[in-house]
Design a protein around this motif. Structure first.
Motif, PDB file in Angstrom:
ATOM      1  N   LEU A   8      13.698 -29.645   4.458  1.00  0.00           N
ATOM      2  CA  LEU A   8      13.019 -28.418   4.896  1.00  0.00           C
ATOM      3  C   LEU A   8      11.547 -28.468   4.483  1.00  0.00           C
ATOM      4  O   LEU A   8      10.653 -28.093   5.242  1.00  0.00           O
ATOM      5  N   MET A   9      11.320 -28.974   3.264  1.00  0.00           N
ATOM      6  CA  MET A   9       9.951 -29.047   2.770  1.00  0.00           C
ATOM      7  C   MET A   9       9.166 -30.105   3.545  1.00  0.00           C
ATOM      8  O   MET A   9       8.018 -29.876   3.929  1.00  0.00           O
ATOM      9  N   GLY A  10       9.837 -31.231   3.813  1.00  0.00           N
ATOM     10  CA  GLY A  10       9.178 -32.314   4.523  1.00  0.00           C
ATOM     11  C   GLY A  10       8.743 -31.907   5.920  1.00  0.00           C
ATOM     12  O   GLY A  10       7.757 -32.411   6.450  1.00  0.00           O
ATOM     13  N   ALA A  11       9.479 -30.989   6.510  1.00  0.00           N
ATOM     14  CA  ALA A  11       9.124 -30.537   7.855  1.00  0.00           C
ATOM     15  C   ALA A  11       8.184 -29.338   7.816  1.00  0.00           C
ATOM     16  O   ALA A  11       7.850 -28.774   8.863  1.00  0.00           O
ATOM     17  N   GLY A  12       7.785 -28.938   6.610  1.00  0.00           N
ATOM     18  CA  GLY A  12       6.845 -27.816   6.493  1.00  0.00           C
ATOM     19  C   GLY A  12       7.450 -26.485   6.866  1.00  0.00           C
ATOM     20  O   GLY A  12       6.762 -25.609   7.393  1.00  0.00           O
ATOM     21  N   LEU A  13       8.749 -26.301   6.613  1.00  0.00           N
ATOM     22  CA  LEU A  13       9.415 -25.066   7.048  1.00  0.00           C
ATOM     23  C   LEU A  13       9.492 -24.018   5.953  1.00  0.00           C
ATOM     24  O   LEU A  13       9.961 -22.919   6.194  1.00  0.00           O
ATOM     25  N   LEU A  14       9.029 -24.364   4.738  1.00  0.00           N
ATOM     26  CA  LEU A  14       9.157 -23.416   3.626  1.00  0.00           C
ATOM     27  C   LEU A  14       7.806 -22.838   3.249  1.00  0.00           C
ATOM     28  O   LEU A  14       6.787 -23.531   3.270  1.00  0.00           O
ATOM     29  N   ARG A  15       7.816 -21.586   2.890  1.00  0.00           N
ATOM     30  CA  ARG A  15       6.600 -20.901   2.519  1.00  0.00           C
ATOM     31  C   ARG A  15       6.423 -20.995   1.008  1.00  0.00           C
ATOM     32  O   ARG A  15       7.344 -20.662   0.253  1.00  0.00           O
ATOM     33  N   PRO A  16       5.280 -21.460   0.532  1.00  0.00           N
ATOM     34  CA  PRO A  16       5.050 -21.428  -0.916  1.00  0.00           C
ATOM     35  C   PRO A  16       5.120 -19.979  -1.402  1.00  0.00           C
ATOM     36  O   PRO A  16       4.617 -19.063  -0.739  1.00  0.00           O
ATOM     37  N   LEU A  17       5.754 -19.780  -2.562  1.00  0.00           N
ATOM     38  CA  LEU A  17       6.069 -18.413  -2.971  1.00  0.00           C
ATOM     39  C   LEU A  17       5.056 -17.822  -3.931  1.00  0.00           C
ATOM     40  O   LEU A  17       5.215 -16.678  -4.354  1.00  0.00           O
ATOM     41  N   ASP A  18       3.985 -18.573  -4.275  1.00  0.00           N
ATOM     42  CA  ASP A  18       3.097 -18.118  -5.353  1.00  0.00           C
ATOM     43  C   ASP A  18       2.541 -16.718  -5.124  1.00  0.00           C
ATOM     44  O   ASP A  18       2.567 -15.873  -6.022  1.00  0.00           O
ATOM     45  N   ASP A  19       2.074 -16.431  -3.864  1.00  0.00           N
ATOM     46  CA  ASP A  19       1.487 -15.111  -3.625  1.00  0.00           C
ATOM     47  C   ASP A  19       2.538 -14.019  -3.722  1.00  0.00           C
ATOM     48  O   ASP A  19       2.281 -12.930  -4.243  1.00  0.00           O
ATOM     49  N   LEU A  20       3.746 -14.308  -3.238  1.00  0.00           N
ATOM     50  CA  LEU A  20       4.810 -13.302  -3.297  1.00  0.00           C
ATOM     51  C   LEU A  20       5.235 -13.050  -4.736  1.00  0.00           C
ATOM     52  O   LEU A  20       5.535 -11.907  -5.116  1.00  0.00           O
ATOM     53  N   ILE A  21       5.222 -14.105  -5.526  1.00  0.00           N
ATOM     54  CA  ILE A  21       5.584 -13.921  -6.933  1.00  0.00           C
ATOM     55  C   ILE A  21       4.537 -13.051  -7.615  1.00  0.00           C
ATOM     56  O   ILE A  21       4.870 -12.125  -8.358  1.00  0.00           O
ATOM     57  N   ALA A  22       3.263 -13.338  -7.329  1.00  0.00           N
ATOM     58  CA  ALA A  22       2.195 -12.542  -7.933  1.00  0.00           C
ATOM     59  C   ALA A  22       2.332 -11.074  -7.536  1.00  0.00           C
ATOM     60  O   ALA A  22       2.118 -10.166  -8.351  1.00  0.00           O
ATOM     61  N   ALA A  23       2.722 -10.817  -6.284  1.00  0.00           N
ATOM     62  CA  ALA A  23       2.791  -9.442  -5.811  1.00  0.00           C
ATOM     63  C   ALA A  23       4.082  -8.739  -6.219  1.00  0.00           C
ATOM     64  O   ALA A  23       4.075  -7.563  -6.578  1.00  0.00           O
ATOM     65  N   HIS A  24       5.204  -9.428  -6.123  1.00  0.00           N
ATOM     66  CA  HIS A  24       6.487  -8.731  -6.304  1.00  0.00           C
ATOM     67  C   HIS A  24       7.400  -9.353  -7.343  1.00  0.00           C
ATOM     68  O   HIS A  24       8.472  -8.815  -7.595  1.00  0.00           O
ATOM     69  N   GLY A  25       7.032 -10.493  -7.917  1.00  0.00           N
ATOM     70  CA  GLY A  25       8.038 -11.183  -8.725  1.00  0.00           C
ATOM     71  C   GLY A  25       7.552 -11.696 -10.047  1.00  0.00           C
ATOM     72  O   GLY A  25       8.042 -12.724 -10.520  1.00  0.00           O
ATOM     73  N   THR A  26       6.602 -10.982 -10.668  1.00  0.00           N
ATOM     74  CA  THR A  26       6.098 -11.487 -11.944  1.00  0.00           C
ATOM     75  C   THR A  26       7.193 -11.478 -13.008  1.00  0.00           C
ATOM     76  O   THR A  26       7.074 -12.178 -14.006  1.00  0.00           O
ATOM     77  N   ASP A  27       8.270 -10.721 -12.764  1.00  0.00           N
ATOM     78  CA  ASP A  27       9.324 -10.653 -13.776  1.00  0.00           C
ATOM     79  C   ASP A  27      10.383 -11.744 -13.622  1.00  0.00           C
ATOM     80  O   ASP A  27      11.311 -11.827 -14.406  1.00  0.00           O
ATOM     81  N   ILE A  28      10.261 -12.579 -12.595  1.00  0.00           N
ATOM     82  CA  ILE A  28      11.227 -13.680 -12.475  1.00  0.00           C
ATOM     83  C   ILE A  28      10.909 -14.709 -13.557  1.00  0.00           C
ATOM     84  O   ILE A  28       9.778 -15.184 -13.656  1.00  0.00           O
ATOM     85  N   PRO A  29      11.889 -15.059 -14.398  1.00  0.00           N
ATOM     86  CA  PRO A  29      11.603 -16.000 -15.484  1.00  0.00           C
ATOM     87  C   PRO A  29      11.058 -17.325 -14.944  1.00  0.00           C
ATOM     88  O   PRO A  29      11.547 -17.829 -13.931  1.00  0.00           O
ATOM     89  N   LYS A  30      10.057 -17.869 -15.624  1.00  0.00           N
ATOM     90  CA  LYS A  30       9.426 -19.114 -15.175  1.00  0.00           C
ATOM     91  C   LYS A  30      10.446 -20.231 -15.045  1.00  0.00           C
ATOM     92  O   LYS A  30      10.332 -21.114 -14.197  1.00  0.00           O
ATOM     93  N   GLY A  31      11.467 -20.213 -15.887  1.00  0.00           N
ATOM     94  CA  GLY A  31      12.470 -21.286 -15.880  1.00  0.00           C
ATOM     95  C   GLY A  31      13.242 -21.377 -14.582  1.00  0.00           C
ATOM     96  O   GLY A  31      13.884 -22.379 -14.299  1.00  0.00           O
ATOM     97  N   GLN A  32      13.215 -20.321 -13.770  1.00  0.00           N
ATOM     98  CA  GLN A  32      13.954 -20.341 -12.524  1.00  0.00           C
ATOM     99  C   GLN A  32      13.130 -20.867 -11.351  1.00  0.00           C
ATOM    100  O   GLN A  32      13.652 -21.046 -10.267  1.00  0.00           O
ATOM    101  N   LEU A  33      11.824 -21.065 -11.585  1.00  0.00           N
ATOM    102  CA  LEU A  33      10.961 -21.442 -10.464  1.00  0.00           C
ATOM    103  C   LEU A  33      10.966 -22.950 -10.252  1.00  0.00           C
ATOM    104  O   LEU A  33      10.822 -23.722 -11.194  1.00  0.00           O
ATOM    105  N   ILE A  34      11.128 -23.349  -9.003  1.00  0.00           N
ATOM    106  CA  ILE A  34      11.073 -24.765  -8.647  1.00  0.00           C
ATOM    107  C   ILE A  34       9.661 -25.032  -8.145  1.00  0.00           C
ATOM    108  O   ILE A  34       9.256 -24.526  -7.098  1.00  0.00           O
ATOM    109  N   THR A  35       8.890 -25.794  -8.916  1.00  0.00           N
ATOM    110  CA  THR A  35       7.485 -26.022  -8.584  1.00  0.00           C
ATOM    111  C   THR A  35       7.293 -27.444  -8.111  1.00  0.00           C
ATOM    112  O   THR A  35       7.604 -28.389  -8.831  1.00  0.00           O
ATOM    113  N   ILE A  36       6.806 -27.578  -6.898  1.00  0.00           N
ATOM    114  CA  ILE A  36       6.602 -28.909  -6.347  1.00  0.00           C
ATOM    115  C   ILE A  36       5.138 -29.053  -5.967  1.00  0.00           C
ATOM    116  O   ILE A  36       4.618 -28.223  -5.206  1.00  0.00           O
TER     117      ILE A  36
END
Lengths: 294, 342, 414
Positions: free
Chosen positions: C97-125
């Motif tokens: 999915l990533m190779g085909a460019g079908l996924l949206r990077p979540l950084d902006d959404l995390i900044a807006a709505h998900g600052t409380d998601i623990p860092k350990g759960q984030l998959i950073t590529i």
């Protein structure tokens, strides 16, 4: 089809034939009867890895449910998981597929049987090549355009795909059937001033039912049992019975759910029994008039 | 019939087939000669929940630029058809020059996936087709010989192997033939080997798939033949009897010739279906012992692989295989068509 | 690997108790369309159900959980607008999915709505958050305490010890004491991946897609696998995790390697032979080839957001999926469904195998875009070796040849 010559057999031969038939029916029906029996047991008994006789005696069924038989599988499938919804979807799919397939097929088959030109042969051969295309490839090719045009997931999409996939077989069956209806019938109607379509409608339709019903039975079975198309092209709320049964099995089998699948399979066979009993005469006379002499 | 009338009659059917079969076949043909673009690979740091490490990813922007430049993909001609996972022409050439003898040559060729699969597929087709047709014919004769009121249930029970969905039918059978399942134990006591397991050896697995194939497809032949038997002309049979023909002679010279067109029809359908054998291999988890072309397509299309061009090439090879196998029947149909059409 | 992230993951695993108070239906979404596609097993049902509870008059939530999810997600997310606004993926299935460019990077959404998601759960590529993980999984060891005690052996720490233990157990009368998912189709490839990485092998030449399995580590991995099959049921090439579960519950195995997500099922005592469930103990996978870490790969399951959807739908999807993995989904019923990576998770005895495998330093499943081709090439070319029809070197050469053909087609190799 009356008490014919073939029925007058010597006693030993009759015995051999009946003996063979009994053996065959046991072989054919045994897995189903085993399933029917097992559908009233719990999974640990029916799919026992310890001892197959557990499926007969049902020790775990006793300890878990208190009785030798349990209706849990049926309750889980029909009540908890609303299998009837899938049944309803299957009904819609099957009725539509059979109706549309036969409408397209009778028109096309009639034309192929009456044309007389060489290209008819090539149409039939191309249809045969179409039938050779593996369904897995076809279905995976549909996905992207269907998603793109917002066609994916809906019952009509699956119906028209099943109709198309089924057309080659339907055409072949019905063509050979129409070839056996004497040409004089519709041609004399045309001499009387009917158009080709009127001749088809007024003269051919009344006599074509046996062949159509037989072809319909095979279309019916295809639509009823299809997994490749329905599993990939329907979304969850439009699921038909077979994908629903697959979802009881899931990716990793969840305890108890396997028995929902087993019960659902047994339930799904019941309408087929009624259907075969009801149509057995037509199946016979239909093929008789059609492919047989093809 | 006029060409125009013919066209109108055939139009709905042809349109359905053109849209949903012919167009996909064209796209499959294209896909088999156009492979995906070169992938631009970049080394990056990936952090998952377990830690970070260096890995590679596809550079989406750079690859998208390549895709823009050539939207069809990379033209590779027949390269996919001839690569090791398909016809393996160059590998066969190497084996040919290096093999120590005929046995060694065949052993090495059959180790190539395509030829290994072809061996099973052809064996399966060659055995299941005639056996299922013969069994179906015998059942039809037998059902025809029993009293009328028993025929309905007999037909239903005979149809069961065909109408129980293979999805669960095969699951249950798979369990029944397990070394501790009812059929497995029965086979063990028949053979007298308590450790025998049907699923453990290649020959046993092949036999099981073939028996399952015959069992599950005989009902189709049965229905067709049973109907055919109803149309055997009674007067011909009676006059044959008056002429003193034995039961066997009547079967041989009246009934079987009468059913010949039906047999052609069954051969056509069954050879095609058996050549595409697929469901039993998946349902019986038999992929280690038996593969078929359709099984390869399924594996290529699986999520882990996603080899669309490879699947397309195998599909085209399947169609060609079917055409080759059916060519005698097609020629026969052409001749008989010439007779009826004139 | 950085220890801090590992530590976070572990703290999630070992369960720092947090208050779970989020109300189900109020996910704070104004409007939007959410459509989820994912695999079909109980833990994912739990997540999808909680996300679906966000549906209101203006928020539509559709769910499609099926075994065929990986065939549907890419075409469904390629369409514009995407049919699926979120795909629930695992370590391997995020790659295409990533190779085909079908996924949206979540950084902006995390900044807006998900600052409380623990860092350990984030998959950073490559520096961008591409997925949010909610559960961990790994194939690890199960042992029957009673059977091993009777045979006088301890739970093995290495595969050599495992082979010795299996020998002793067999002498005690159990015909095929070791059970594992060696079925062809996908599982066998996974077993090879585990064993080869456990031996310290690398699948590819560094930084390239060139295969590199035909070496002494590959041979060692294959020889160990073959030695193991000597203690397995002769049908091992047909065994998937359903079959191993059934074997285990029937009391036919003393040691098994099986997915951690099955642990709760093996231990629940339902439909097991007497004495099996209560003696079932989960532990780290044994190590191989003299290495210190378990010979297994770590997997995560997480959710993503599609690229080809409107910002409104992306935000709605993000918030719905966040609600789907809120601590409040953990109840007495759902706690045992998986090794959750969600705050508030109370590890059960069933989670021990995965936790020990993580703690032991097992590698995570490789994320190279051509790993799928390698996995399936291994899967398709090991049966002949394991049944004694060819030697290890031929099998490894076959794997490389099959892989090269596939990687060339995929555009990874020239």
């Amino acid at each position: 089809m009356t008490a014919n010559v073939a029925d007058r057999r010597s006693l030993p031969l009759q015995a051999v034939l009946v003996g063979f038939l009994i053996v065959w029916i046991i072989v054919a029906a045994f897995p189903f009867l085993w399933t029917l029996w097992g559908s009233f047991k719990v999974e640990g008994d029916f799919f026992s890895k310890a001892d197959w006789t557990n499926a007969l005696t049902g020790p775990m069924t006793r300890t878990e449910t208190g009785g030798a038989f349990t209706g849990r599988g049926y309750q889980g499938a029909w009540v908890t998981n609303e299998f009837w919804r899938a049944g309803l979807n299957t009904l819609i799919v099957v009725v539509s597929v059979v109706t549309i397939s036969l409408t397209f097929g009778t028109l096309g088959g009639y034309a192929l049987a009456r044309s007389g030109y060489r290209y008819v042969f090539w149409v039939l051969i191309v249809a045969l090549v179409f039938r050779a295309m593996p369904h897995v490839t076809l279905v995976s090719g549909y996905l992207l355009p269907f998603f793109q045009w917002n066609l994916w997931g809906h019952l009509p999409t699956a119906i028209i795909v099943l109709v198309a996939i089924n057309q080659p077989f339907t055409l072949w069956m019905l063509t050979s059937f129409f070839q056996n209806i004497p040409k004089d019938l519709d041609e004399s109607a045309m001499v009387d001033g009917c158009s080709r379509f009127q001749a088809f409608r007024l003269v051919i339709i009344p006599v074509m039912w046996p062949g159509v019903i037989t072809t319909g039975l095979f279309s019916f079975l295809l639509a009823y049992n299809d997994f490749a198309v329905t599993a990939m092209l329907l979304n969850q709320e439009n699921q038909t019975m077979v994908p629903k049964i697959a979802s009881f099995l899931g990716t990793t089998q969840t305890k108890g759910n396997v028995m929902f699948a087993v019960s659902a399979v047994v339930s799904a066979t019941a309408p087929l029994f009624l259907l075969v009993m009801f149509f057995q005469r037509q199946i016979v006379s239909g093929l008789t008039a059609g492919a047989v002499k093809g | 019939m006029k060409h125009k009338t013919f066209l109108w009659f055939i139009l709905p059917s042809a349109l359905a087939m053109l849209l949903f079969i012919a167009m996909p076949i064209v796209s499959v043909l294209l896909q088999s000669v156009f492979a995906p673009h070169e992938q631009v690979i970049r080394e990056v740091e990936n952090c998952d929940v377990f830690g970070c490490k260096k890995s590679t990813i596809v550079d989406v922007e750079a690859t998208a630029a390549l895709r823009e430049a050539a939207p069809m993909g990379r033209f590779v001609g027949t390269a996919i058809y001839t690569d090791r996972n398909h016809l393996a022409l160059s590998e066969i050439g190497t084996i040919w020059s290096s093999a120590t003898g005929a046995a060694d040559f065949f052993k090495q060729v059959l180790n190539l996936p395509f030829y290994g699969a072809l061996t099973f597929t052809l064996t399966y087709t060659a055995l299941v087709t005639p056996l299922a047709i013969l069994l179906g014919f015998s059942i039809a004769l037998a059902v025809n010989a029993i009293p009328r009121f028993l025929r309905g249930p007999a037909i239903f029970f005979s149809l069961l192997p065909m109408i129980v969905t293979p999805l669960v039918g095969a699951l249950i059978l798979f369990w029944m033939v397990d070394a501790r399942g009812i059929l497995g134990v029965a086979i063990q006591s028949l053979v007298g080997d308590p450790d025998l397991s049907v699923k453990a050896s290649t020959p046993m697995m092949w036999s099981m798939l073939i028996v399952y194939g015959v069992w599950s497809t005989a009902p189709f032949a049965f229905v067709v033949y049973y109907a055919g038997l109803q149309t055997v002309p009674q007067d011909t049979l009676e006059s044959a009897m008056i002429d003193g023909a034995t039961r066997w002679q009547r079967l041989r010279f009246v009934i079987i010739p009468h059913l010949l067109p039906l047999t052609t029809f069954l051969l056509l359908i069954k050879i095609m279906d058996n050549f595409r054998v697929f469901e039993p291999i998946v349902s019986f988890n038999a992929g280690a012992h038996a593969q078929s072309l359709s099984y390869f397509i399924y594996a290529d299309l699986s999520a882990t692989n996603r080899l669309l061009s490879s699947a397309a090439a195998t599909s085209v090879l399947t169609i060609l295989g079917v055409v080759v196998l059916l060519s005698p029947v097609i020629v026969h149909t052409w001749k008989s068509f010439g007779r009826t059409a004139s | 690997m950085t220890t801090s992230i590992r530590g976070l993951a572990l703290s999630g695993l070992l369960g720092t108790t947090m208050l779970a108070g989020a109300a189900y239906a109020d996910c704070g979404i104004a409007a939007g369309k959410v459509s989820i596609v994912g695999n079909d097993f109980p833990a994912i049902h739990t997540v999808a159900d909680a996300a679906a509870a966000c549906a209101t008059g203006t928020v539509e939530v559709k769910v499609n959980l099926t075994k065929d999810h990986e065939k549907l997600n890419a075409p469904g997310m390629t369409a514009k607008p995407a049919e699926y606004s979120s795909a629930i993926v695992a370590s391997s299935s995020i790659v295409p999915l990533m190779g085909a460019g079908l996924l949206r990077p979540l950084d902006d959404l995390i900044a807006a709505h998900g600052t409380d998601i623990p860092k350990g759960q984030l998959i950073t590529i490559d520096g961008k958050v591409m997925a949010v993980a909610f559960m961990a999984n790994a194939q690890h060891m199960f042992v029957r305490k009673d059977v091993l005690e009777a045979a006088g052996v301890a739970a093995p720490k290495t595969y050599d010890e495992l082979l010795a233990a299996a020998e002793k157990v067999r002498a005690g009368g159990m015909a095929s004491p070791f059970c594992s998912t060696y079925g062809v189709g996908w599982n066998l490839g996974q077993e090879f991946v585990n064993m080869y990485l456990g031996m310290g092998g690398e699948f590819f030449k560094p930084g390239s897609a060139e295969p590199a399995v035909n070496n002494e580590k590959g041979v060692a991995a294959l020889e160990t696998m073959k030695a193991l099959t000597g203690y397995m049921n002769p049908d091992f090439l047909t065994f998937d995790s359903n079959a191993v579960t059934a074997e285990w519950e029937a009391g036919n195995c003393a040691i098994a390697t099986l997915w951690g997500s099955r642990a709760a099922v093996l231990m629940d005592g339902k439909e097991s032979a007497p004495g099996v469930a209560e003696n079932t103990v989960a532990a780290a996978t044994p190590s191989a080839g003299g290495n210190a870490f378990p010979a297994t790969t770590l997997w995560w399951d997480g959710w993503t957001v599609a690229a080809n959807i409107s910002d409104e739908d992306a935000a709605a999807t993000f918030m719905a999926m966040k609600a789907g993995i809120a601590p409040s989904i953990l109840t007495a019923n759902t706690m045992g469904q998986a090794v959750w990576m969600i705050e508030g998770y109370q590890p059960t005895a069933a989670a021990q195998g995965v936790a020990e495998s993580i703690a032991g330093g097992a590698p995570s499943y490789p994320m190279e875009p051509y790993m799928g081709a390698m996995h399936m090439a291994a899967d398709g070319n090991l049966a002949d070796f394991l049944t004694g029809k060819e030697d290890a070197a031929t099998a490894l050469a076959d794997i490389e040849a099959a892989y090269i053909a596939a990687a060339k087609e995929g555009g990874f190799l020239k």
